[in-house]
Design an enzyme around this catalytic site. Structure first.
Site, short mmCIF file in Angstrom:
data_model
loop_
_atom_site.label_atom_id
_atom_site.label_comp_id
_atom_site.label_asym_id
_atom_site.label_seq_id
_atom_site.Cartn_x
_atom_site.Cartn_y
_atom_site.Cartn_z
N TYR A 136 0.86 -1.20 0.00
CA TYR A 136 0.00 0.00 0.00
C TYR A 136 0.89 1.24 0.00
CZ TYR A 136 -3.71 3.19 1.69
OH TYR A 136 -4.61 4.22 1.86
N LYS A 164 -1.64 -1.54 -3.80
CA LYS A 164 -2.63 -0.47 -3.82
C LYS A 164 -1.85 0.82 -4.03
CE LYS A 164 -6.03 2.00 -0.98
NZ LYS A 164 -6.63 2.13 0.38
#
Length: 307
Positions: A136, A164
């Protein structure tokens, strides 16, 4: 290889009036989302207010959501930390609970260099090799950008399967796609960039808006994948005002407000977050009313054509 799907909802955490976690509403919301376009639920990420939750609260919430959506949606645990040893312990616990994956955020505040990031995520991956991991990258919150070259090195580790990407930089997403295998999934971390991200090799979105429009997001991605780009663009533009309204102030304040406007007893955010200003609430009301009017119009048109 694990497939997290197209639409992953970064799920909010409902709270009671006394500030404790409302597990009953969390269970109901998880089922609602799974029935309306969500493929995977990301539990206790930033949208779930993980900075103000205890590990015990998070572990219980993982289990409540997992039990609620078994056979309907996957559950991905927010298990990241800016302490490698803490992230390792949380990840191993998530693996023991039998969850479907974990989300690992770039360490915040201490801003490790790229080699430090690589060593951090490698240690986490090696601590639970059976658990699929999504990286992320969100430099706006962490203060450090994970470079595409670092993502590519990490993507060579078997259980690091996705990222992400929330830098807001499509060039960076393109570079990650150039440097990784097609099997490595790239998810937009911004609802408004989902469609552009698909065009440069993205797989879907880790979404906030999917609390409200999960089915429409699925339709948009499916249309793009089917080559119906104009249809996908039309859906994107219809949802664009909502995407922006949900970030008029700090996430997850707006999405919790929007859910409450729709009748969900999700409570307020925990301090130091606070309730939104009146103008943000009014904007959310206006946008939700506009979307409801569009939906009603489409339903009417479909009924007319069927007759």
């Amino acid at each position: 290889m694990v497939k997290f799907g197209r639409v992953l909802t970064a799920m909010i955490t409902p709270f009671k009036e006394d500030g404790s976690v409302n597990y009953a509403v969390a269970e109901q919301l998880a089922v609602h989302l799974a029935d309306r376009g969500t493929d995977s639920l990301v539990v206790c990420g930033t949208t779930g207010e993980s900075p103000t939750m205890t590990w015990d609260e998070e572990y219980e919430l993982f289990q409540v959501v997992q039990k609620a959506v078994v056979g309907k949606a996957l559950v991905i645990a927010g298990a990241g930390s800016n302490s490698t040893s803490e992230a390792v312990a949380a990840t191993q616990k998530a693996a023991k609970l039998g969850l479907d994956g974990c989300l690992q955020v770039v360490p915040y505040y201490n801003k490790p260099p790229q080699e430090g990031l690589y060593n951090h995520f490698r240690a986490i991956a090696q601590s639970a090799p059976e658990l699929p991991i999504m990286l992320y990258n969100i430099p706006g919150r962490t203060g450090q950008n994970m470079l595409p070259e670092t993502v590519a090195r990490l993507a060579e580790i078997p259980n690091i399967v996705a990222v992400k990407e929330a830098s807001g930089n499509l060039d960076q997403a393109s570079q990650i796609r150039c440097l990784t295998s097609p099997e490595f999934a790239i998810y937009s971390g911004d609802d408004s960039l989902t469609l552009p991200m698909l065009a440069v090799g993205g797989s879907g979105v880790v979404s906030v808006a999917s609390h409200l429009v999960g089915e429409q997001l699925q339709q948009m991605i499916e249309a793009f994948e089917a080559g119906q780009v104009q249809v996908a663009t039309q859906i994107h533009l219809q949802l664009f005002d909502l995407f922006k309204a949900l970030f008029l102030t700090t996430n997850p304040i707006p999405v919790k407000t929007a859910l409450k406007l729709q009748g969900w007893d999700v409570g307020s955010t925990r301090p130091p977050l606070c309730d939104p200003p009146v103008e943000v609430t009014q904007k959310l009301k206006d946008v939700l009313n506009q979307l409801a009017a569009v939906s009603a119009s489409k339903t009417s048109e479909n009924e007319f054509s069927d007759n």
